[in-house]
Design a protein around this motif. Structure first.
Motif, PDB file in Angstrom:
ATOM      1  N   ILE A  89       0.840  -1.194   0.000  1.00  0.00           N
ATOM      2  CA  ILE A  89       0.000   0.000   0.000  1.00  0.00           C
ATOM      3  C   ILE A  89       0.881   1.252   0.000  1.00  0.00           C
ATOM      4  O   ILE A  89       0.808   2.077  -0.889  1.00  0.00           O
ATOM      5  N   ASP A  90       1.748   1.359   0.963  1.00  0.00           N
ATOM      6  CA  ASP A  90       2.544   2.578   1.139  1.00  0.00           C
ATOM      7  C   ASP A  90       3.827   2.510   0.301  1.00  0.00           C
ATOM      8  O   ASP A  90       4.106   1.514  -0.360  1.00  0.00           O
ATOM      9  N   TYR A  91       4.599   3.609   0.339  1.00  0.00           N
ATOM     10  CA  TYR A  91       5.881   3.617  -0.368  1.00  0.00           C
ATOM     11  C   TYR A  91       6.948   2.953   0.494  1.00  0.00           C
ATOM     12  O   TYR A  91       6.896   3.047   1.715  1.00  0.00           O
ATOM     13  N   PRO A  92       7.931   2.349  -0.133  1.00  0.00           N
ATOM     14  CA  PRO A  92       9.006   1.712   0.649  1.00  0.00           C
ATOM     15  C   PRO A  92       9.812   2.760   1.408  1.00  0.00           C
ATOM     16  O   PRO A  92       9.833   3.933   1.026  1.00  0.00           O
ATOM     17  N   THR A  93      10.451   2.299   2.489  1.00  0.00           N
ATOM     18  CA  THR A  93      11.243   3.224   3.296  1.00  0.00           C
ATOM     19  C   THR A  93      12.569   3.569   2.631  1.00  0.00           C
ATOM     20  O   THR A  93      13.227   4.531   3.013  1.00  0.00           O
ATOM     21  N   GLY A  94      12.964   2.804   1.673  1.00  0.00           N
ATOM     22  CA  GLY A  94      14.239   3.041   1.001  1.00  0.00           C
ATOM     23  C   GLY A  94      14.809   1.702   0.585  1.00  0.00           C
ATOM     24  O   GLY A  94      14.100   0.706   0.573  1.00  0.00           O
ATOM     25  N   ASN A  95      16.082   1.696   0.251  1.00  0.00           N
ATOM     26  CA  ASN A  95      16.694   0.433  -0.175  1.00  0.00           C
ATOM     27  C   ASN A  95      17.727  -0.037   0.826  1.00  0.00           C
ATOM     28  O   ASN A  95      18.250   0.747   1.620  1.00  0.00           O
ATOM     29  N   ILE A  96      18.025  -1.324   0.784  1.00  0.00           N
ATOM     30  CA  ILE A  96      19.092  -1.855   1.620  1.00  0.00           C
ATOM     31  C   ILE A  96      20.104  -2.551   0.711  1.00  0.00           C
ATOM     32  O   ILE A  96      19.744  -3.032  -0.370  1.00  0.00           O
ATOM     33  N   PRO A  97      21.372  -2.571   1.139  1.00  0.00           N
ATOM     34  CA  PRO A  97      22.396  -3.227   0.312  1.00  0.00           C
ATOM     35  C   PRO A  97      22.091  -4.720   0.179  1.00  0.00           C
ATOM     36  O   PRO A  97      21.777  -5.381   1.164  1.00  0.00           O
ATOM     37  N   ALA A  98      22.133  -5.214  -1.004  1.00  0.00           N
ATOM     38  CA  ALA A  98      21.800  -6.614  -1.254  1.00  0.00           C
ATOM     39  C   ALA A  98      22.732  -7.545  -0.494  1.00  0.00           C
ATOM     40  O   ALA A  98      22.320  -8.605  -0.027  1.00  0.00           O
TER      41      ALA A  98
END
Lengths: 208, 404
Positions: free
Chosen positions: B74-83
């Motif tokens: 539903i909402d936007y992601p908080t950001g990305n994390i290093p794979a």
């Protein structure tokens, strides 16, 4: 058929009325005469099981009316006594035919559709079967209430001042109707009235 | 001719009052049934979608947002994390299964989710037609996506950047539909699944158009790139305490528990639901009062009718039941209308809802709704009890000698 013995009633205000003994045979036709306020309605209410007298007993077909339970009395009244009021009290939300059926339902008797139509026909109002009380004239309403009183083939027909609000012609018709219907249906008839016009139609009188 | 007919005829005679009372009851019941249905459906959806997911790991930010974006979409992601960090966590001994998610694109509002086969294991997905995605740019679509966007196997489409809207379309690569999922009744019906490589491809091409990756490098799903979140299933319930703490303290990522966040979310919504519930109860109380007043007032006129019925041989109890029945008839009819209104309103709300993920429908029923009919019965009998008691007080002789 009806036997009234040493009956008296004391009103709430303390006034006491003593009623003379009265014996009514099957299919008798009586006038109950007396001035207004002398206890005619009270006596009728006592006979119809609506008002318990202070003293005395009243036997209808050898049943002591006031020894019945409240429910038994309601049922007895519904099946054996037809009452015609001074004003034709019909249920306004029901049409004429339904008002007749109501009488059977309330007395827990089976509905006899044919007989109801026949009653309306005898009283000359079969055309009004589907009409509502508000659409009828006083005279027509009075006829419907006579028909309703006869629905359960009562043994006794009681009419309380049935002519007081009618003109001469209608009054004569109603009296005629009551006497013949009572005779045709095998019922005894009591008409309570102070109306002199009625006197000439019925011989037996009970004076209060 | 029976009591039912006498009551209903009398109600019809007093149309306006009857309609007013029915409307009042219907509104109260309607609001309650909407609340029952909506909270039941939302609760169900929250539960169903978060089933089997013990923890979500993502970029630091609001834990609720992380849950909303990566489980409920539903909402936007908080950001990305290093794979690489995510990869390390995924191989932690406490972890039974870790599902990587790469979000960022949509097609007509349906989110394109880059993941791997563990996703389909996690949700127990099965194919209705075609196959699961295998290569880059191949997608498997959820059943709702298939039906509403009319995509068939073999069709291709362009994804748009962002999670809603068609503004910024990735024209370089088109996705090809390889399969359609069976309807699951959860969020996966509304998702477009592909591999993580496809999502990288979409975004790399944009920034590094000059570079050309070898196909081998592209196939490698988790390398030094970034992903959006990691859905984690524990090996044992013991990890509930240890694992989140480890993530939150020793890494630059955050761990959020769907169970806790859903409960928090529900308690936030709950305030609104409570308020509405009281409002509905208030309306029902007014309905009861209105029925009471109209029956009580009508008794003045009806006393006459009832006295006549007594003369005709009806017992007190019969007439008591007659009056009770009228009140009950009104409230039961009102309650049935209310349920209809509730369901219809919810269906309309569902039809106008933007987010396809949390769509509400009025076409299902919940068992609590039976109680609403019972509540109607109860209110009807409560409101008509005192008017009906009048029957026992009516003096027939006195009533009939008086003029109407």
């Amino acid at each position: 058929m009806i036997n009234i013995r040493s009956l008296s009633h004391v009103y709430e205000k303390g006034r006491k009325i003593k009623f003379p003994d009265w014996r009514i045979e099957d299919m008798d036709q009586w006038l109950l005469l007396g001035a207004s306020g002398c206890g005619k309605s009270t006596l009728l209410h006592i006979i119809s099981g609506l008002l318990k007298p202070t003293q005395g007993e009243i036997l209808i077909n050898d049943t002591d009316l006031y020894s019945l339970s409240a429910r038994g009395m309601d049922r007895f009244r519904g099946r054996h006594i037809g009452i015609i009021f001074q004003r034709p009290h019909l249920i306004r939300s029901l049409n004429v035919l339904d008002n007749l059926e109501l009488a059977a339902v309330m007395a827990a008797m089976p509905i006899d559709h044919e007989r109801n139509l026949l009653l309306l026909k005898d009283l000359g109002i079969e055309a009004l079967a589907k009409r509502y009380p508000d659409e009828l004239s006083q005279g027509q309403l009075q006829r419907v209430s006579v028909a309703r009183a006869l629905v359960n083939k009562p043994d006794l027909l009681i009419a309380d001042e049935p002519t007081s609000s009618l003109d001469d012609e209608n009054a004569a018709q109603v009296i005629e109707m009551l006497t013949t219907q009572a005779k045709d249906n095998g019922a005894a008839l009591i008409i309570a009235t102070h109306d002199q016009r009625v006197r000439e139609h019925i011989a037996k009188t009970y004076l209060l | 001719m029976n009591i039912f007919k006498i009551s209903s005829k009398n109600l019809v005679r007093n149309k306006l009052t009857t309609i007013l009372n029915i409307i009042l009851v219907a509104f109260g019941v309607g609001i309650l049934s909407i609340l029952f249905l909506a909270s039941n459906q939302i609760g169900n959806k929250l539960e169903k979608n978060a089933k089997d997911i013990d923890l979500v790991v993502g970029a630091k930010g609001s834990p609720l947002q992380l849950i909303l974006s990566s489980i409920y979409h539903i909402d936007y992601p908080t950001g990305n994390i290093p794979a690489t960090d995510a990869y390390k966590l995924a191989h932690n001994p406490m972890v039974k299964r870790a599902v990587p998610l790469a979000l960022g694109d949509n097609y007509n509002g349906y989110r394109i989710v880059g993941t791997d086969t563990s996703f389909s294991h996690l949700y127990g997905l099965s194919i209705l037609k075609g196959n699961f995605w295998q290569k880059d740019l191949e997608v498997t679509i959820g059943s709702t996506v298939a039906s509403s966007s009319k995509l068939k196997i073999g069709d291709s489409f362009f994804g748009a950047h962002g999670l809603t809207g068609n503004g910024d379309i990735h024209k370089q690569h088109a996705y090809v539909v390889k399969g359609i999922l069976k309807p699951e009744g959860n969020i996966t019906d509304n998702l477009i699944l592909t591999n993580i490589g496809s999502v990288y491809k979409m975004h790399e091409e944009k920034h590094e158009q000059v570079q050309h990756h070898s196909s081998a490098a592209e196939a490698k799903e988790i390398n030094d790139k970034q992903i959006t979140a990691l859905l984690i299933q524990y090996k044992s319930p013991m990890s509930v305490i240890l694992f989140p703490r480890m993530v939150n303290q020793s890494t630059n990522m955050q761990a959020a528990s769907p169970a806790m966040e859903s409960a928090r979310l529900f308690s936030l919504i709950g305030v609104g639901i409570d308020t509405l519930q009281w409002f509905a109860v208030f309306i029902m109380a007014i309905a009861a009062l209105s029925i009471f007043i109209s029956l009580y007032n009508a008794m003045k006129e009806r006393k006459y009718d009832l006295a006549i019925m007594r003369c005709l041989g009806a017992s007190r109890s019969k007439l008591f039941f007659l009056v009770m029945f009228e009140g009950i008839l009104v409230t039961v009819v009102g309650a049935c209308f209310g349920l209809l209104i509730g369901h219809a309103a919810l269906e309309v709300i569902g039809a106008y809802q933007e987010s396809s993920q949390a769509k509400l429908t009025g076409l299902t029923a919940v068992p609590q709704e039976i109680y609403l009919i019972w509540i109607g019965l109860f209110i009807g009998s409560l409101a008509s009890l005192i008017p009906a008691m009048q029957i026992y007080k009516v003096d027939i002789a006195a009533t009939l000698t008086k003029d109407r």
